[in-house]
Write an enzyme that holds these catalytic residues in place. Sequence first.
Site, PDB file in Angstrom:
ATOM      1  CB  CYS A  80      -0.902  -0.019   1.232  1.00  9.96           C
ATOM      2  SG  CYS A  80      -1.891   1.485   1.440  1.00  9.96           S
ATOM      3  CB  CYS A  83      -0.089   2.203   5.823  1.00 12.79           C
ATOM      4  SG  CYS A  83      -0.890   0.666   5.291  1.00 12.79           S
ATOM      5  CB  CYS A 128      -4.854  -0.594   2.552  1.00  8.83           C
ATOM      6  SG  CYS A 128      -3.641  -0.956   3.836  1.00  8.83           S
ATOM      7  CB  CYS A 131      -3.847   3.062   5.974  1.00 10.76           C
ATOM      8  SG  CYS A 131      -3.786   2.895   4.177  1.00 10.76           S
ATOM      9  CB  CYS A 151      -9.069  -4.018 -11.474  1.00 11.68           C
ATOM     10  SG  CYS A 151      -8.659  -2.958 -12.842  1.00 11.68           S
TER      11      CYS A 151
END
Length: 162
Positions: A80, A83, A128, A131, A151
């Site tokens: 991510c 984070c 995510c 976060c 995607c």
Amino acid sequence: MALNRRNLLAGLGMALAGIFGSSRRAEAASEASDPQWKLTEAEWKKRLSPAAYAVLRREGTERPFSSPLNKEKRQGTFVCAGCQLPLFSSSSKFESGTGWPSFWQPLPKAVSTKVDFKLVVPRTEYHCRRCGGHQGHVFNDGPKPTGKRYCNNGIALNFKPS
């Protein structure tokens, strides 16, 4: 880019997003599950580029074929961009032809999902887990073994080579 059902639908979705999305404000990202990542909007704006903020925190979508991660072929982990939580192994990446990095499976406990009605028809959006940063949408037209296509917006990811 070959003209096929997936590319046609992706193009239609982008066109509809342009028509309907311009008149309404994007929603905020999902709530962070980790208290350390429950940042204010000002803190997120300070941490992220304007483009990454628009996708990760305001659930925007980057232009197709704009991410250098589309061509990333090395072994490693996609994390991510908000984070750095590991989200996808490079072994689950595949070429979907849609213009966004695509994966057939996230890492265990990496993402959470919710239903999104922004284009009128329901889609499964994923974020995510740590976060709450918006990553993309999951579809049921991916390869075996899962049949899923996660995607992902490339700007919502960073790549960590092995």
